[in-house]
Design a protein around this motif. Structure first.
Motif, PDB file in Angstrom:
ATOM      1  N   ALA A 105       0.827  -1.212   0.000  1.00 35.56           N
ATOM      2  CA  ALA A 105       0.000   0.000   0.000  1.00 35.56           C
ATOM      3  C   ALA A 105       0.857   1.255   0.000  1.00 35.56           C
ATOM      4  O   ALA A 105       0.522   2.259  -0.655  1.00 35.56           O
ATOM      5  N   VAL A 106       1.989   1.214   0.715  1.00 34.51           N
ATOM      6  CA  VAL A 106       2.886   2.374   0.728  1.00 34.51           C
ATOM      7  C   VAL A 106       3.479   2.607  -0.652  1.00 34.51           C
ATOM      8  O   VAL A 106       3.565   3.751  -1.120  1.00 34.51           O
ATOM      9  N   LEU A 107       3.865   1.527  -1.338  1.00 37.47           N
ATOM     10  CA  LEU A 107       4.403   1.681  -2.694  1.00 37.47           C
ATOM     11  C   LEU A 107       3.366   2.252  -3.649  1.00 37.47           C
ATOM     12  O   LEU A 107       3.689   3.072  -4.521  1.00 37.47           O
TER      13      LEU A 107
ATOM     14  N   PHE B 203      16.616  -1.447  -2.662  1.00 34.11           N
ATOM     15  CA  PHE B 203      15.276  -1.219  -3.193  1.00 34.11           C
ATOM     16  C   PHE B 203      15.199  -1.607  -4.667  1.00 34.11           C
ATOM     17  O   PHE B 203      14.206  -2.192  -5.115  1.00 34.11           O
ATOM     18  N   VAL B 204      16.236  -1.289  -5.431  1.00 31.80           N
ATOM     19  CA  VAL B 204      16.229  -1.597  -6.868  1.00 31.80           C
ATOM     20  C   VAL B 204      16.183  -3.108  -7.088  1.00 31.80           C
ATOM     21  O   VAL B 204      15.492  -3.600  -7.993  1.00 31.80           O
ATOM     22  N   LYS B 205      16.906  -3.874  -6.255  1.00 34.10           N
ATOM     23  CA  LYS B 205      16.903  -5.328  -6.412  1.00 34.10           C
ATOM     24  C   LYS B 205      15.589  -5.958  -5.969  1.00 34.10           C
ATOM     25  O   LYS B 205      15.120  -6.921  -6.572  1.00 34.10           O
ATOM     26  N   LYS B 206      14.976  -5.422  -4.919  1.00 29.31           N
ATOM     27  CA  LYS B 206      13.755  -6.014  -4.393  1.00 29.31           C
ATOM     28  C   LYS B 206      12.526  -5.682  -5.236  1.00 29.31           C
ATOM     29  O   LYS B 206      11.563  -6.440  -5.265  1.00 29.31           O
ATOM     30  N   HIS B 207      12.521  -4.533  -5.910  1.00 29.39           N
ATOM     31  CA  HIS B 207      11.332  -4.079  -6.640  1.00 29.39           C
ATOM     32  C   HIS B 207      11.699  -3.736  -8.083  1.00 29.39           C
ATOM     33  O   HIS B 207      11.665  -2.559  -8.488  1.00 29.39           O
ATOM     34  N   PRO B 208      12.050  -4.708  -8.903  1.00 34.06           N
ATOM     35  CA  PRO B 208      12.396  -4.393 -10.297  1.00 34.06           C
ATOM     36  C   PRO B 208      11.200  -3.908 -11.103  1.00 34.06           C
ATOM     37  O   PRO B 208      11.370  -3.128 -12.049  1.00 34.06           O
ATOM     38  N   ASP B 209       9.974  -4.352 -10.748  1.00 35.60           N
ATOM     39  CA  ASP B 209       8.807  -3.888 -11.493  1.00 35.60           C
ATOM     40  C   ASP B 209       8.560  -2.406 -11.262  1.00 35.60           C
ATOM     41  O   ASP B 209       8.208  -1.662 -12.192  1.00 35.60           O
ATOM     42  N   ILE B 210       8.759  -1.951 -10.021  1.00 33.72           N
ATOM     43  CA  ILE B 210       8.596  -0.517  -9.729  1.00 33.72           C
ATOM     44  C   ILE B 210       9.654   0.292 -10.473  1.00 33.72           C
ATOM     45  O   ILE B 210       9.370   1.360 -11.035  1.00 33.72           O
ATOM     46  N   VAL B 211      10.883  -0.215 -10.489  1.00 31.51           N
ATOM     47  CA  VAL B 211      11.967   0.492 -11.167  1.00 31.51           C
ATOM     48  C   VAL B 211      11.677   0.605 -12.658  1.00 31.51           C
ATOM     49  O   VAL B 211      11.877   1.670 -13.266  1.00 31.51           O
ATOM     50  N   GLN B 212      11.182  -0.461 -13.266  1.00 30.34           N
ATOM     51  CA  GLN B 212      10.870  -0.422 -14.698  1.00 30.34           C
ATOM     52  C   GLN B 212       9.744   0.567 -14.995  1.00 30.34           C
ATOM     53  O   GLN B 212       9.801   1.318 -15.973  1.00 30.34           O
ATOM     54  N   ARG B 213       8.719   0.586 -14.136  1.00 31.22           N
ATOM     55  CA  ARG B 213       7.618   1.526 -14.340  1.00 31.22           C
ATOM     56  C   ARG B 213       8.103   2.973 -14.210  1.00 31.22           C
ATOM     57  O   ARG B 213       7.696   3.850 -14.980  1.00 31.22           O
ATOM     58  N   GLN B 214       8.985   3.228 -13.238  1.00 27.22           N
ATOM     59  CA  GLN B 214       9.508   4.583 -13.077  1.00 27.22           C
ATOM     60  C   GLN B 214      10.396   4.987 -14.256  1.00 27.22           C
ATOM     61  O   GLN B 214      10.407   6.155 -14.658  1.00 27.22           O
ATOM     62  N   GLN B 215      11.136   4.038 -14.805  1.00 25.21           N
ATOM     63  CA  GLN B 215      11.949   4.351 -15.986  1.00 25.21           C
ATOM     64  C   GLN B 215      11.079   4.758 -17.167  1.00 25.21           C
ATOM     65  O   GLN B 215      11.433   5.677 -17.923  1.00 25.21           O
ATOM     66  N   MET B 216       9.947   4.105 -17.319  1.00 32.76           N
ATOM     67  CA  MET B 216       9.032   4.495 -18.396  1.00 32.76           C
ATOM     68  C   MET B 216       8.471   5.892 -18.153  1.00 32.76           C
ATOM     69  O   MET B 216       8.317   6.685 -19.096  1.00 32.76           O
ATOM     70  N   LEU B 217       8.181   6.216 -16.887  1.00 34.11           N
ATOM     71  CA  LEU B 217       7.718   7.578 -16.587  1.00 34.11           C
ATOM     72  C   LEU B 217       8.781   8.610 -16.912  1.00 34.11           C
ATOM     73  O   LEU B 217       8.485   9.679 -17.463  1.00 34.11           O
TER      74      LEU B 217
END
Length: 696
Positions: free
Chosen positions: A309-311, A408-422
């Motif tokens: 929820a925080v993410l 954080f980058v290793k634990k949440h690669p999906d979040i990192v990919q979404r932010q890269q697209m943004l």
């Protein structure tokens, strides 16, 4: 029940609530009265009040005929205030300090719990207080004295000037037009101390008439302290159920917002914060902190908070920069706001700050002049952007304030990919708005990277050595075949060995070189103990020549012998540290740079007459394996050899020994009685190193 029987009720008193003086009754707290002034019969010369501020000013007469009154000081004060001349503006017309002014201040912000009570004929009448004011002496007359003194000096200087000098010179006047005030600037100005003081000074005084204690009007007003009617309609507030009455006596601990002063928008306690929804909590935290790792954000939100929820919420108010979350620009600069420095609208500010954030996604360093040249914003706005997320470094630029969050980058690669697209979408918008060139789009390479020496681990060194052996083996094999062909052509004996050629591959895993990577800063530009530019003669197939090997053994033995002659007891970790320091002091190309392994060093220690002391350390110790290996010089040829051997045997049985046990063992084994000073000397000279290790 026993306590109630011992403390019986002897009287019941009726309580009435008087409303006649509601919102009119004040309680004045006077200071400790001087001997020359009694408040019972004092003469109040004047009184005035500011109702909105609840500020009262009273002027009281001083009894100058009282024997405790110092007349000389009163005359001196009047002279300092009014001077020699007296007129209507004089503070003390009698040329004597015969009055004093008292100014009030609020003693309590919330007076709803206080009331004035009058007891009469078995009835208690309560009247709520509207304010409690503390009266303190006012010394404004001293300010008037200073002002009059400055006016007199100015008048004297003006009277001495001539008529010609009285004419004013022509002066140039500069006209400035003020910028339109923004909403944020107006709020700051309204909350400033100067503005509040000005508002308070604008309220007019309301003059009052004072009635003495025994005046008939005072007697009449005191009657309003009693309840005018004893009917139920007059006192409905006092008719409550027991639970309601208890609630009135002890209300719930909820702070009244009306009584709280206006606080800045960024001040909020953690208790208040956690009462808000999760999305609002994250927005407030990110707006105040501006840059935060995800782990810190979770710790501020408290235990039990769902990270998913925080993410989900943090992505609505922040963007990912180098693994850390940075608050979005539109959160800091809402719509219809503008810059407090230049008046630029929020839309332009958001674009400029997004450009700074995007630059930090490409590099850890940003140059302020480059940002100002691209965004065309004033220096104050650019500095404000940079201070949100970076730190200024002298002669380098602005560095991102937090390290790269790899966890954080290793634990949440999906979040990192979404932010890269943004960020790709933001980059496309910035390219259209600012017409970015290729220099702005490609991150700069760090020039300082090449300046640092390359640190190679032990495993990498082994692999490099293996590769070098294979390469040398191939070259030597070709050379051997060439020489063999020449010998055959010359019809020489085929069984002749090729001189100085040894083709043998030794297994590299048998002995690992000693790791000196922890001390690379002490090696005079060495990398893992080896020189990059020059060194000894290259070994053949990984082996040192016979003469070179003898020289290495001699140098190593000399170092070990001299070291143990100085310190007698050393751990393997300390010995390796001293050896690296010794290497740092040697000139380039020394034979010891050929590579010394741990096994070679330990064998040399045992060859020089030292012994390994098996100290029984506790199993839960945090020491490393090298720190648990203790070596000691068994015979040094001095008078303390026997004492040292006894001490080492004691420590081989127990890792912690009391001083009296050591003293008794030395006396028993050596056949002589040693006092405390002699034992201390033996410990200091013989085994000070191992004692320090045991104590640590």
């Amino acid at each position: 029940m026993a306590n109630e029987e011992d403390d019986p009720i002897i009287q019941e008193i009726d309580v009435f609530l008087a409303r006649s003086l509601l919102e009119k009754l004040y309680l004045f707290q006077y200071p400790i009265r001087p001997a020359s002034m009694t408040y019972d019969d004092v003469t109040h010369l004047s009184a005035k009040i500011k109702p909105k501020q609840q500020k009262v000013e009273l002027e009281m007469a001083i009894d100058t005929l009282n024997p405790n009154y110092c007349r000389s000081k009163g005359e001196q004060i009047a002279l300092n205030v009014d001077g020699t001349c007296t007129d209507e503006t004089s503070t003390y017309s009698s040329k004597l300090m015969d009055k004093q002014t008292f100014c009030s201040s609020q003693a309590a912000s919330n007076v709803s719990r206080y009331a004035a009570a009058v007891y009469k004929k078995g009835e208690l009448h309560l009247t709520p207080l509207h304010g409690i004011l503390q009266l303190r002496p006012s010394f404004t007359y001293l300010d008037k004295a200073d002002a009059k003194h400055r006016e007199r000096e100015a008048a004297n200087e003006g009277g001495d000037s001539s008529q010609d000098e009285a004419e004013d010179d022509v002066k140039q006047i500069t006209v400035r037009f003020s910028r339109p005030e923004t909403e944020q600037a107006r709020q700051r100005r309204v909350q400033s101390y100067e503005f509040l003081q000005k508002r308070q000074a604008e309220e007019h005084w309301v003059h009052l008439h004072y009635y003495g204690l025994k005046d008939s009007r005072s007697e009449h007003e005191r009657q309003y302290l009693f309840s005018q009617g004893h009917g139920l309609a007059e006192n409905t507030e006092l008719i409550k159920s027991p639970s309601e009455y208890l609630m009135m006596l002890m209300p719930p601990s909820v702070e009244e917002e009306n009584d709280k002063p206006m606080a800045p928008s960024n001040v909020l306690s953690m208790a208040q914060l956690r009462t808000l929804p999760l999305a609002d909590q994250i927005k407030i935290l990110m707006k105040n902190v501006k840059v935060m790792p995800f782990a810190n954000l979770m710790s501020l939100l408290g235990s039990g908070t769902d990270s998913t929820a925080v993410l989900r919420c943090v992505q609505q108010v922040a963007l990912l920069v180098q693994g850390n979350w940075v608050v979005k620009s539109d959160v800091l600069y809402p719509k219809d706001t503008s810059s407090p420095y230049s008046g630029v609208p929020a839309e332009v500010l958001c674009r400029g700050r997004d450009f700074v954030m995007w630059k930090f996604t490409q590099d850890r360093w940003v140059v302020r002049k480059e940002v100002a040249a691209v965004t065309k914003l004033c220096p104050e706005d650019v500095k404000d952007f940079l201070e949100h997320m970076s730190v200024a470094r002298i002669n380098k630029g602005w560095e991102f304030m937090l390290p790269y969050d790899e966890d954080f980058v290793k634990k949440h690669p999906d979040i990192v990919q979404r932010q890269q697209m943004l960020w790709m979408g933001i980059q496309a918008k910035l390219e259209k708005v600012y017409n970015l060139l290729k220099d702005h789009l490609t991150p700069k390479k760090q020039e300082t990277q090449s300046a640092h020496p390359l640190v190679v681990s032990g495993e990498q060194r082994v692999n490099m050595a293996k590769a070098k052996v294979q390469q040398n083996y191939g070259q030597l094999e070709k050379e051997h075949q060439r020489q063999k062909a020449e010998l055959k052509s010359n019809d020489t004996a085929a069984k002749t060995d090729v001189p100085n050629i040894r083709i043998k591959e030794e297994p590299m895993g048998a002995e690992e070189p000693m790791d000196t990577s922890a001390f690379e800063g002490l090696n005079n530009g060495l990398v893992n103990g080896l020189h990059g530019a020059e060194g000894p003669t290259d070994p053949v197939n990984g082996h040192l020549p016979g003469g070179c090997l003898d020289r290495v053994a001699q140098e190593l033995k000399a170092f070990v012998s001299s070291t143990f002659r100085k310190q007698f007891v050393l751990t393997l970790s300390e010995l390796k540290r001293l050896f690296n320091l010794h290497l740092a002091s040697l000139p380039p190309g020394h034979t010891l740079f050929s590579g010394i392994s741990d096994k070679m060093l330990q064998d040399m220690v045992l060859d020089t007459g030292c012994k390994q002391i098996l100290v029984p350390f506790p199993p839960q110790t945090a020491a490393s394996p090298d720190e648990l290996k203790v070596y000691a010089l068994w015979e040094a040829g001095d008078i303390y050899d026997q004492h040292r051997q006894v001490l080492l045997e004691i420590f081989s049985r127990n890792y912690r020994v009391r001083r009296n046990v050591i003293q008794s063992q030395l006396s028993q084994e050596c056949g002589e009685d040693l006092n405390k000073q002699e034992v201390d000397r033996v410990l200091k000279v013989s085994v000070c190193s191992v004692v320090g290790l045991i104590q640590s």
